[in-house]
Motif scaffolding. Structure first.
Motif, PDB file in Angstrom:
ATOM      1  N   ALA A 142      -8.535   4.277   2.164  1.00  0.00           N
ATOM      2  CA  ALA A 142      -9.581   5.247   1.860  1.00  0.00           C
ATOM      3  C   ALA A 142     -10.872   4.850   2.520  1.00  0.00           C
ATOM      4  CB  ALA A 142      -9.777   5.348   0.349  1.00  0.00           C
ATOM      5  N   ASP A 143     -11.635   5.843   2.949  1.00  0.00           N
ATOM      6  CA  ASP A 143     -12.982   5.663   3.475  1.00  0.00           C
ATOM      7  C   ASP A 143     -13.951   5.952   2.357  1.00  0.00           C
ATOM      8  OD1 ASP A 143     -15.477   5.927   4.664  1.00  0.00           O
ATOM      9  OD2 ASP A 143     -14.624   6.633   6.561  1.00  0.00           O
ATOM     10  N   ALA A 144     -14.630   4.960   1.849  1.00  0.00           N
ATOM     11  CA  ALA A 144     -15.487   5.119   0.671  1.00  0.00           C
ATOM     12  C   ALA A 144     -16.647   6.039   0.921  1.00  0.00           C
ATOM     13  CB  ALA A 144     -15.999   3.743   0.218  1.00  0.00           C
ATOM     14  N   GLU A 145     -17.088   6.165   2.181  1.00  0.00           N
ATOM     15  CA  GLU A 145     -18.273   6.968   2.454  1.00  0.00           C
ATOM     16  C   GLU A 145     -17.941   8.435   2.619  1.00  0.00           C
ATOM     17  OE1 GLU A 145     -20.276   5.337   5.762  1.00  0.00           O
ATOM     18  OE2 GLU A 145     -20.904   3.499   4.733  1.00  0.00           O
ATOM     19  N   THR A 146     -16.798   8.746   3.112  1.00  0.00           N
ATOM     20  CA  THR A 146     -16.463  10.143   3.381  1.00  0.00           C
ATOM     21  C   THR A 146     -15.450  10.704   2.426  1.00  0.00           C
ATOM     22  OG1 THR A 146     -14.700   9.559   4.903  1.00  0.00           O
ATOM     23  CG2 THR A 146     -16.904   9.804   5.848  1.00  0.00           C
ATOM     24  N   GLY A 147     -14.809   9.858   1.624  1.00  0.00           N
ATOM     25  CA  GLY A 147     -13.801  10.340   0.700  1.00  0.00           C
ATOM     26  C   GLY A 147     -12.470  10.593   1.367  1.00  0.00           C
ATOM     27  N   ARG A 148     -12.304  10.088   2.641  1.00  0.00           N
ATOM     28  CA  ARG A 148     -11.050  10.292   3.353  1.00  0.00           C
ATOM     29  C   ARG A 148     -10.003   9.303   2.880  1.00  0.00           C
ATOM     30  NH1 ARG A 148     -14.113  10.802   9.195  1.00  0.00           N
ATOM     31  NH2 ARG A 148     -15.068  12.821   8.798  1.00  0.00           N
ATOM     32  N   GLU A 149      -8.769   9.763   2.788  1.00  0.00           N
ATOM     33  CA  GLU A 149      -7.688   8.927   2.319  1.00  0.00           C
ATOM     34  C   GLU A 149      -6.468   9.133   3.192  1.00  0.00           C
ATOM     35  OE1 GLU A 149      -8.574   9.072  -2.475  1.00  0.00           O
ATOM     36  OE2 GLU A 149      -7.286  10.578  -1.533  1.00  0.00           O
ATOM     37  N   GLY A 150      -5.656   8.093   3.277  1.00  0.00           N
ATOM     38  CA  GLY A 150      -4.396   8.229   3.972  1.00  0.00           C
ATOM     39  C   GLY A 150      -3.442   9.075   3.159  1.00  0.00           C
ATOM     40  N   CYS A 151      -2.413   9.583   3.816  1.00  0.00           N
ATOM     41  CA  CYS A 151      -1.449  10.465   3.150  1.00  0.00           C
ATOM     42  C   CYS A 151      -0.771   9.763   1.983  1.00  0.00           C
ATOM     43  CB  CYS A 151      -0.422  10.935   4.166  1.00  0.00           C
ATOM     44  SG  CYS A 151       0.818  12.063   3.496  1.00  0.00           S
ATOM     45  N   LYS A 152      -0.357   8.506   2.195  1.00  0.00           N
ATOM     46  CA  LYS A 152       0.346   7.764   1.152  1.00  0.00           C
ATOM     47  C   LYS A 152      -0.550   7.550  -0.063  1.00  0.00           C
ATOM     48  CE  LYS A 152       2.961   3.521   0.342  1.00  0.00           C
ATOM     49  NZ  LYS A 152       3.461   2.259   0.951  1.00  0.00           N
ATOM     50  N   GLU A 153      -1.804   7.167   0.192  1.00  0.00           N
ATOM     51  CA  GLU A 153      -2.732   6.923  -0.910  1.00  0.00           C
ATOM     52  C   GLU A 153      -3.051   8.210  -1.651  1.00  0.00           C
ATOM     53  OE1 GLU A 153      -7.168   4.992  -1.741  1.00  0.00           O
ATOM     54  OE2 GLU A 153      -6.264   4.916   0.260  1.00  0.00           O
ATOM     55  N   CYS A 154      -3.214   9.287  -0.891  1.00  0.00           N
ATOM     56  CA  CYS A 154      -3.504  10.590  -1.503  1.00  0.00           C
ATOM     57  C   CYS A 154      -2.368  11.005  -2.429  1.00  0.00           C
ATOM     58  CB  CYS A 154      -3.713  11.636  -0.411  1.00  0.00           C
ATOM     59  SG  CYS A 154      -3.882  13.318  -1.022  1.00  0.00           S
ATOM     60  N   CYS A 155      -1.124  10.865  -1.951  1.00  0.00           N
ATOM     61  CA  CYS A 155       0.029  11.273  -2.758  1.00  0.00           C
ATOM     62  C   CYS A 155       0.165  10.424  -4.017  1.00  0.00           C
ATOM     63  CB  CYS A 155       1.306  11.178  -1.926  1.00  0.00           C
ATOM     64  SG  CYS A 155       1.436  12.435  -0.625  1.00  0.00           S
ATOM     65  N   SER A 156      -0.057   9.113  -3.868  1.00  0.00           N
ATOM     66  CA  SER A 156       0.081   8.226  -5.022  1.00  0.00           C
ATOM     67  C   SER A 156      -0.944   8.564  -6.093  1.00  0.00           C
ATOM     68  CB  SER A 156      -0.063   6.772  -4.589  1.00  0.00           C
ATOM     69  OG  SER A 156      -1.373   6.511  -4.104  1.00  0.00           O
ATOM     70  N   LYS A 157      -2.126   9.001  -5.677  1.00  0.00           N
ATOM     71  CA  LYS A 157      -3.163   9.373  -6.634  1.00  0.00           C
ATOM     72  C   LYS A 157      -2.868  10.726  -7.262  1.00  0.00           C
ATOM     73  CE  LYS A 157      -7.190   6.829  -4.872  1.00  0.00           C
ATOM     74  NZ  LYS A 157      -8.573   6.969  -4.352  1.00  0.00           N
ATOM     75  N   GLU A 158      -2.473  11.672  -6.421  1.00  0.00           N
ATOM     76  CA  GLU A 158      -2.301  13.045  -6.903  1.00  0.00           C
ATOM     77  C   GLU A 158      -1.159  13.175  -7.905  1.00  0.00           C
ATOM     78  OE1 GLU A 158      -4.010  15.810  -6.745  1.00  0.00           O
ATOM     79  OE2 GLU A 158      -5.547  14.715  -5.657  1.00  0.00           O
TER      80      GLU A 158
END
Length: 289
Positions: free
Chosen positions: A2-18
């Protein structure tokens, strides 16, 4: 990563969170996103909310006043405005804009901790607003697709009300999703599924009870003819509720993720921790409701 400044996340990280179980519910630790544009502007967002609330309130009144365009001069037929999915969905869209505006105004007046990004728990009225927001977005787009795909006929007279409730409503949803700070959760698909199920059950019981549409046919829509074609009607109902609604909700989520990835704004400008929130509550002017 994840990019803390822009809120960008990788696909894997996004899925694990969602797909965390908590996201099936209405938990969110950044309530300030409900009162601002994705890029962080709050005062312009208030203006945005006022404009669209007034716009939709005016239009829903117009849809009722001009019901004679499709129902004829008989008031007994015009009152059948209330049986159509189009009008159910446009009502939810209007209600969503009203609640959005109310939430922004209340937060600016009573919850400065939210506007400043200090609060890390979402109040109950934001939760209610979030549910209506999800239902309005998914249902508005779905009803437009269903209208043009299943019901529209080239012989039909196209009116301003038709265009507003079957095209511009979806355009608004997409534009709003691209700019608002409000989040969309994949696992919230069930909000619109429940709403669609309620409508299908309404159409079933309405038909069984002898209800008719504005031309006195024993169904609300020809594709929901429970007495004439119960098998087809059941099939199309299941497809819309359990396939179309979740898919459209996923599209809304995709727009939300696109907005998060492309936006220039992150959460680095706000103070956001539990200790600060608790300290803020010690202020006598603080109200949590």
């Amino acid at each position: 990563m994840a990019d803390a400044e822009t809120g960008r996340e990788g696909c894997k990280e996004c899925c694990s969170k969602e797909f965390q179980v908590s996201n099936f519910l209405l938990e969110y630790d950044k309530p300030h996103h409900f009162v601002e544009f994705q890029c962080g502007k709050q005062t312009p967002y208030l203006v945005w909310r006022v404009i669209w609330t007034v716009y939709h309130v005016i239009w829903i009144i117009i849809t009722g006043v001009y019901s004679w365009q499709w129902a004829g001069p008989d008031p007994n037929q015009q009152v059948k405005w209330f049986i159509y999915l189009t009008d159910w969905c446009y009502f939810m869209l209007t209600l969503s804009t009203v609640l959005d505006l109310g939430a922004v105004i209340y937060a600016r007046a009573k919850r400065s901790d939210i506007c400043q990004g200090i609060a890390s728990t979402i109040p109950w009225y934001f939760r209610c607003n979030w549910v209506i927001f999800n239902v309005a977005n998914t249902c508005s787009v779905t009803v437009s697709l269903l209208y043009w795909g299943l019901l529209y006929s080239s012989s039909e007279t196209m009116t301003a009300v038709n265009i507003e409730t079957h095209a511009l409503n979806a355009v608004y949803v997409i534009i709003n999703l691209l700019v608002t700070g409000m989040p969309v959760r994949v696992l919230h698909f069930w909000h619109s599924v429940v709403y669609a199920l309620v409508y299908v059950l309404f159409s079933l019981f309405y038909t069984i009870a002898g209800g008719t549409n504005h031309i006195d046919k024993n169904y609300v829509y020809s594709v929901l003819d429970w007495k004439g074609t119960p098998g087809f009607t059941t099939g199309i109902s299941i497809a819309v509720i359990f396939v179309a609604m979740p898919l459209v909700h996923c599209v809304c989520f995709g727009i939300y993720r696109l907005r998060r990835v492309t936006c220039c704004y992150g959460d680095g400008h706000v103070v956001h921790n539990k200790e600060t929130e608790l300290a803020y509550k010690d202020n006598p002017s603080y109200t949590a409701d």
